[in-house]
Write a protein that holds these residues in place. Sequence first.
Motif, PDB file in Angstrom:
ATOM      1  N   ASP A 194      11.426  17.899-126.823  1.00  0.00           N
ATOM      2  CA  ASP A 194      12.398  17.262-125.938  1.00  0.00           C
ATOM      3  C   ASP A 194      12.696  18.260-124.829  1.00  0.00           C
ATOM      4  O   ASP A 194      12.663  19.476-125.059  1.00  0.00           O
ATOM      5  N   LEU A 195      13.010  17.789-123.650  1.00  0.00           N
ATOM      6  CA  LEU A 195      13.162  18.695-122.514  1.00  0.00           C
ATOM      7  C   LEU A 195      14.385  19.607-122.627  1.00  0.00           C
ATOM      8  O   LEU A 195      14.440  20.643-121.968  1.00  0.00           O
ATOM      9  N   SER A 196      15.335  19.266-123.477  1.00  0.00           N
ATOM     10  CA  SER A 196      16.524  20.122-123.650  1.00  0.00           C
ATOM     11  C   SER A 196      16.445  20.957-124.932  1.00  0.00           C
ATOM     12  O   SER A 196      17.422  21.604-125.309  1.00  0.00           O
ATOM     13  N   ALA A 197      15.295  20.973-125.590  1.00  0.00           N
ATOM     14  CA  ALA A 197      15.176  21.609-126.901  1.00  0.00           C
ATOM     15  C   ALA A 197      15.518  23.093-126.877  1.00  0.00           C
ATOM     16  O   ALA A 197      16.321  23.581-127.686  1.00  0.00           O
ATOM     17  N   ILE A 198      14.902  23.845-125.967  1.00  0.00           N
ATOM     18  CA  ILE A 198      15.115  25.300-125.929  1.00  0.00           C
ATOM     19  C   ILE A 198      16.559  25.627-125.586  1.00  0.00           C
ATOM     20  O   ILE A 198      17.191  26.479-126.232  1.00  0.00           O
ATOM     21  N   GLU A 199      17.099  24.957-124.585  1.00  0.00           N
ATOM     22  CA  GLU A 199      18.493  25.203-124.188  1.00  0.00           C
ATOM     23  C   GLU A 199      19.440  24.931-125.351  1.00  0.00           C
ATOM     24  O   GLU A 199      20.352  25.726-125.633  1.00  0.00           O
ATOM     25  N   THR A 200      19.214  23.840-126.045  1.00  0.00           N
ATOM     26  CA  THR A 200      20.071  23.473-127.175  1.00  0.00           C
ATOM     27  C   THR A 200      20.007  24.523-128.280  1.00  0.00           C
ATOM     28  O   THR A 200      21.038  24.942-128.816  1.00  0.00           O
ATOM     29  N   MET A 201      18.808  24.988-128.606  1.00  0.00           N
ATOM     30  CA  MET A 201      18.671  25.961-129.692  1.00  0.00           C
ATOM     31  C   MET A 201      19.213  27.333-129.318  1.00  0.00           C
ATOM     32  O   MET A 201      19.794  28.028-130.158  1.00  0.00           O
ATOM     33  N   VAL A 202      19.037  27.748-128.065  1.00  0.00           N
ATOM     34  CA  VAL A 202      19.619  29.021-127.618  1.00  0.00           C
ATOM     35  C   VAL A 202      21.137  28.965-127.756  1.00  0.00           C
ATOM     36  O   VAL A 202      21.771  29.907-128.257  1.00  0.00           O
ATOM     37  N   ASN A 203      21.737  27.868-127.327  1.00  0.00           N
ATOM     38  CA  ASN A 203      23.193  27.722-127.405  1.00  0.00           C
ATOM     39  C   ASN A 203      23.681  27.771-128.851  1.00  0.00           C
ATOM     40  O   ASN A 203      24.740  28.345-129.137  1.00  0.00           O
ATOM     41  N   VAL A 204      22.915  27.182-129.768  1.00  0.00           N
ATOM     42  CA  VAL A 204      23.305  27.194-131.180  1.00  0.00           C
ATOM     43  C   VAL A 204      23.247  28.613-131.739  1.00  0.00           C
ATOM     44  O   VAL A 204      24.153  29.050-132.453  1.00  0.00           O
ATOM     45  N   ILE A 205      22.190  29.355-131.417  1.00  0.00           N
ATOM     46  CA  ILE A 205      22.070  30.737-131.896  1.00  0.00           C
ATOM     47  C   ILE A 205      23.254  31.574-131.417  1.00  0.00           C
ATOM     48  O   ILE A 205      23.837  32.347-132.186  1.00  0.00           O
ATOM     49  N   LEU A 206      23.627  31.415-130.168  1.00  0.00           N
ATOM     50  CA  LEU A 206      24.733  32.185-129.608  1.00  0.00           C
ATOM     51  C   LEU A 206      26.074  31.758-130.202  1.00  0.00           C
ATOM     52  O   LEU A 206      26.908  32.592-130.554  1.00  0.00           O
TER      53      LEU A 206
ATOM     54  N   GLU B 243      26.682  30.022-133.116  1.00  0.00           N
ATOM     55  CA  GLU B 243      26.788  30.167-134.574  1.00  0.00           C
ATOM     56  C   GLU B 243      26.497  31.583-135.052  1.00  0.00           C
ATOM     57  O   GLU B 243      26.625  31.871-136.240  1.00  0.00           O
ATOM     58  N   LYS B 244      26.063  32.446-134.119  1.00  0.00           N
ATOM     59  CA  LYS B 244      25.706  33.827-134.462  1.00  0.00           C
ATOM     60  C   LYS B 244      24.702  33.855-135.629  1.00  0.00           C
ATOM     61  O   LYS B 244      24.872  34.587-136.610  1.00  0.00           O
ATOM     62  N   THR B 245      23.674  33.060-135.492  1.00  0.00           N
ATOM     63  CA  THR B 245      22.640  32.961-136.510  1.00  0.00           C
ATOM     64  C   THR B 245      21.370  33.638-136.028  1.00  0.00           C
ATOM     65  O   THR B 245      21.228  33.940-134.834  1.00  0.00           O
ATOM     66  N   ASP B 246      20.451  33.892-136.935  1.00  0.00           N
ATOM     67  CA  ASP B 246      19.180  34.536-136.571  1.00  0.00           C
ATOM     68  C   ASP B 246      18.086  33.513-136.291  1.00  0.00           C
ATOM     69  O   ASP B 246      17.218  33.726-135.448  1.00  0.00           O
ATOM     70  N   ILE B 247      18.128  32.412-137.038  1.00  0.00           N
ATOM     71  CA  ILE B 247      17.092  31.386-136.954  1.00  0.00           C
ATOM     72  C   ILE B 247      17.753  30.017-136.927  1.00  0.00           C
ATOM     73  O   ILE B 247      18.600  29.703-137.770  1.00  0.00           O
ATOM     74  N   VAL B 248      17.383  29.200-135.955  1.00  0.00           N
ATOM     75  CA  VAL B 248      17.855  27.819-135.907  1.00  0.00           C
ATOM     76  C   VAL B 248      16.648  26.903-136.000  1.00  0.00           C
ATOM     77  O   VAL B 248      15.583  27.209-135.464  1.00  0.00           O
ATOM     78  N   TYR B 249      16.800  25.789-136.707  1.00  0.00           N
ATOM     79  CA  TYR B 249      15.720  24.806-136.763  1.00  0.00           C
ATOM     80  C   TYR B 249      16.312  23.404-136.668  1.00  0.00           C
ATOM     81  O   TYR B 249      17.459  23.173-137.051  1.00  0.00           O
TER      82      TYR B 249
ATOM     83  N   TYR C 279      13.985  31.772-133.054  1.00  0.00           N
ATOM     84  CA  TYR C 279      14.558  32.899-133.782  1.00  0.00           C
ATOM     85  C   TYR C 279      14.656  34.138-132.905  1.00  0.00           C
ATOM     86  O   TYR C 279      13.946  34.282-131.906  1.00  0.00           O
ATOM     87  N   ASN C 280      15.567  34.993-133.310  1.00  0.00           N
ATOM     88  CA  ASN C 280      15.748  36.267-132.634  1.00  0.00           C
ATOM     89  C   ASN C 280      14.470  37.098-132.729  1.00  0.00           C
ATOM     90  O   ASN C 280      13.807  37.099-133.769  1.00  0.00           O
TER      91      ASN C 280
END
Length: 334
Positions: free
Chosen positions: A99-111, A113-119, A153-154
């Motif tokens: 999806d065209l917003s996939a990377i932006e969405t996952m970067v925002n979640v990592i920041l 939620e302070k997580t190492d890996i989002v899926y 992931y980081n």
Amino acid sequence: MEKAPLVSIILPVYNGEKYFGQSIESCLNQTYSNIELIIVNDCSTDTTLKIANQYLAIDNRVRVINNVINKKLPASLNIGHDQAKGAYITWTSDDNYYDLSAIETMVNVILKEKTDIVYANYNMISGNENTVVKLLDFYNLLQLNCIGACFLYNHQVYKNSEKYDESLFLVEDYDFWLQSLKKYKFYHLDKVLYHYRVHNGALTQSIQVDSERNQLFVKNIEVSYTKFFSSFDLDVNYCAKLFTKLHIAPYSIKSSKEIFDLKRVVNVCSEKLNLSKKNKKAWLFTIIQLQLRLLRSINKDVNFYSCLSFLKTNYALMTYKNYKVWIKLCFRLK
């Protein structure tokens, strides 16, 4: 204003001309523009390299690496990752697209939620049919690959790992997640961000139709479990074989001893991985669902009462404590 962190997208490819362009464009057209796309061409003999070079010529975010010999997926992943400069990394396939917003969405979640890996969940395309695949929470990783095909992931997750095991072709991603489970925090984003295409040429499909690859898959799954359990105070070889059975054919675990040992391993691993009591309970619940679903799939005559009998025999204490839950579960299974 602080600049958005660079994201490296690795795209390994071998003879992927059919869908390759769509995969590339789904990366380059992301709403999150600060990316680098590292294409690792594994000695393709079709027009894959020509297509890659066309995008290389028009977008300076694209890099193309050509393997001198065919090295297969795990090695190509490591080659791409070793060249990655991003703070975050992901990888995709030539026959799938974001999806065209996939990377932006996952970067925002990592920041956030302070997580190492989002899926994230994905849409499975099979012919003219589309099916949403809703993934399970991370604590289910020991019985199946619940990370799926869309993740971020980081960079440290890869840098501090043993990389993708090049001896474990067909399960290199699952092995990577299992090893990461012991060190890093996972977060499941319950949202569809990816489109996964099922077709005859897909690597995962070949496992089902090619007996040699299927045997290799089973063998490498057991090797991966052996690696995982080596850091636990358990019978490593026995646990590896037990969880391979759980991964390949859950209902084949039905002896009292195996079920007792399975619950014991769940307890040991839950403590070692710092899982909450809620997560441990949910994990065992998922294992039982897998067993019941396979029981129903291989024997159409199995009914509600047969399922309850199975639960009472093999999970007696949990059955009594969760009687209403099990009734709903048995009615729900198809």
